[in-house]
Motif scaffolding. Structure first.
Motif, short mmCIF file in Angstrom:
data_model
loop_
_atom_site.label_atom_id
_atom_site.label_comp_id
_atom_site.label_asym_id
_atom_site.label_seq_id
_atom_site.Cartn_x
_atom_site.Cartn_y
_atom_site.Cartn_z
N ILE A 1 39.06 16.22 16.75
CA ILE A 1 37.67 16.14 16.32
C ILE A 1 36.77 15.68 17.47
O ILE A 1 35.65 16.17 17.63
CB ILE A 1 37.55 15.21 15.09
N VAL A 2 37.27 14.79 18.31
CA VAL A 2 36.48 14.29 19.44
C VAL A 2 36.17 15.41 20.45
O VAL A 2 35.16 15.35 21.15
CB VAL A 2 37.17 13.10 20.13
N ASN A 3 37.01 16.44 20.50
CA ASN A 3 36.80 17.56 21.43
C ASN A 3 36.10 18.75 20.80
O ASN A 3 35.76 19.70 21.50
CB ASN A 3 38.13 18.03 22.01
N THR A 4 35.92 18.74 19.49
CA THR A 4 35.32 19.87 18.80
C THR A 4 34.11 19.43 17.96
O THR A 4 32.98 19.67 18.34
CB THR A 4 36.36 20.56 17.88
N THR A 5 34.39 18.75 16.88
CA THR A 5 33.34 18.42 15.91
C THR A 5 32.25 17.53 16.50
O THR A 5 31.06 17.76 16.24
CB THR A 5 33.97 17.76 14.67
N VAL A 6 32.61 16.54 17.29
CA VAL A 6 31.59 15.65 17.86
C VAL A 6 30.67 16.40 18.83
O VAL A 6 29.44 16.36 18.68
CB VAL A 6 32.22 14.39 18.50
N VAL B 1 32.35 29.01 12.65
CA VAL B 1 32.96 29.94 11.72
C VAL B 1 34.42 29.55 11.57
O VAL B 1 34.97 28.80 12.38
CB VAL B 1 32.83 31.42 12.18
N GLU B 2 35.04 30.02 10.53
CA GLU B 2 36.38 29.59 10.16
C GLU B 2 37.38 29.63 11.31
O GLU B 2 38.11 28.67 11.54
CB GLU B 2 36.88 30.46 9.01
N GLU B 3 37.40 30.71 12.06
CA GLU B 3 38.42 30.87 13.10
C GLU B 3 38.18 30.02 14.35
O GLU B 3 39.04 29.96 15.22
CB GLU B 3 38.59 32.34 13.48
N ASP B 4 37.06 29.34 14.43
CA ASP B 4 36.78 28.49 15.60
C ASP B 4 37.42 27.11 15.54
O ASP B 4 37.37 26.37 16.50
CB ASP B 4 35.27 28.30 15.79
N TRP B 5 38.00 26.76 14.39
CA TRP B 5 38.57 25.42 14.26
C TRP B 5 39.91 25.50 13.55
O TRP B 5 40.10 26.29 12.63
CB TRP B 5 37.62 24.52 13.47
N ALA B 6 40.84 24.67 14.01
CA ALA B 6 42.17 24.59 13.40
C ALA B 6 42.56 23.11 13.29
O ALA B 6 42.11 22.28 14.09
CB ALA B 6 43.19 25.34 14.25
N PRO B 7 43.42 22.77 12.33
CA PRO B 7 43.77 21.36 12.12
C PRO B 7 44.43 20.66 13.30
O PRO B 7 44.41 19.44 13.37
CB PRO B 7 44.73 21.42 10.93
N ASP B 8 44.97 21.42 14.25
CA ASP B 8 45.61 20.76 15.40
C ASP B 8 44.60 20.43 16.51
O ASP B 8 44.97 19.86 17.53
CB ASP B 8 46.76 21.61 15.94
N MET B 9 43.33 20.76 16.31
CA MET B 9 42.29 20.45 17.30
C MET B 9 41.82 19.01 17.10
O MET B 9 41.80 18.50 15.97
CB MET B 9 41.12 21.41 17.15
N PRO C 1 24.55 32.93 6.41
CA PRO C 1 25.67 32.03 6.19
C PRO C 1 26.94 32.58 6.83
O PRO C 1 27.09 33.79 6.94
CB PRO C 1 25.79 31.96 4.67
N PRO C 2 27.82 31.69 7.25
CA PRO C 2 29.04 32.15 7.93
C PRO C 2 30.06 32.70 6.95
O PRO C 2 29.99 32.44 5.76
CB PRO C 2 29.57 30.88 8.59
N ARG C 3 31.00 33.47 7.49
CA ARG C 3 32.13 33.93 6.69
C ARG C 3 33.06 32.75 6.51
O ARG C 3 33.32 32.01 7.44
CB ARG C 3 32.90 35.04 7.41
N ARG C 4 33.55 32.54 5.35
CA ARG C 4 34.52 31.49 5.07
C ARG C 4 35.62 32.09 4.22
O ARG C 4 35.38 33.00 3.44
CB ARG C 4 33.89 30.32 4.32
N TYR C 5 36.79 31.51 4.31
CA TYR C 5 37.92 31.99 3.55
C TYR C 5 37.58 32.02 2.07
O TYR C 5 37.10 31.06 1.52
CB TYR C 5 39.15 31.10 3.78
N GLY C 6 37.83 33.16 1.44
CA GLY C 6 37.60 33.28 0.01
C GLY C 6 36.13 33.33 -0.37
O GLY C 6 35.80 33.12 -1.53
N GLU C 7 35.24 33.58 0.59
CA GLU C 7 33.82 33.66 0.32
C GLU C 7 33.29 32.43 -0.41
O GLU C 7 32.53 32.51 -1.35
CB GLU C 7 33.51 34.93 -0.50
N ALA C 8 33.71 31.26 0.04
CA ALA C 8 33.27 30.01 -0.56
C ALA C 8 31.77 29.86 -0.38
O ALA C 8 31.21 30.33 0.60
CB ALA C 8 34.00 28.84 0.08
#
Length: 137
Positions: free
Chosen positions: A79-84, A69-77, A110-117
């Motif tokens: 990718i090797v420790n999160t997305t992979v 979900v949106e709040e589980d990821w931030a640009p300072d994380m 479906p998950p909540r996303r900013y702006g209901e994308a």
């Protein structure tokens, strides 16, 4: 070895194989990351298959995986420790779902996303240079 990577100042494009467990299949995974958006993960091979009469769970309409979900990821994380690892975990739950018909991976779909994308490609991170243009009115 399959590993391929392209990097530019604002884009990462990484392709490699992941085998989530010792008894799992190997999957060719492509992660693309534009720093203004969430990392996008696609399984290139083997083709993800649905169960009869059911859509693939936690997959966006463009075929990319819904990993958080949106709040589980931030640009300072990293990718090797999160997305992979999230991709590997998603694949484990996919294999279980294929055999049982039950998604044990949790999350909301479906998950909540900013702006209901409606797709992950519609999502632009808050604070990115193009964010203001995508905010709901």
């Amino acid at each position: 070895m399959l590993f391929r990577s392209k990097m530019k100042p604002t884009l990462l494009d990484w392709t490699d194989t992941i085998q989530p467990t010792a008894i799992s299949r190997s999957y060719t995974v492509r992660i693309t990351y534009d720093r203004r958006r969430y990392p996008k993960v696609r399984i290139l091979a083997p083709t993800l298959e649905s169960r009869p009469g059911e859509p693939l769970p936690h997959v966006w309409s463009d075929g990319s995986l819904c990993l958080h979900v949106e709040e589980d990821w931030a640009p300072d994380m990293l990718i090797v420790n999160t997305t992979v690892p999230w991709t590997s975990e998603w694949l484990i739950h996919y294999e279980i779902w294929k055999g049982t018909g039950t998604w044990y991976g949790g999350g909301e779909w479906p998950p909540r996303r900013y702006g209901e994308a409606t797709t992950e490609t519609d999502v632009i991170l808050p604070g990115s240079p193009t964010h203001a243009a995508s905010e709901p009115t």
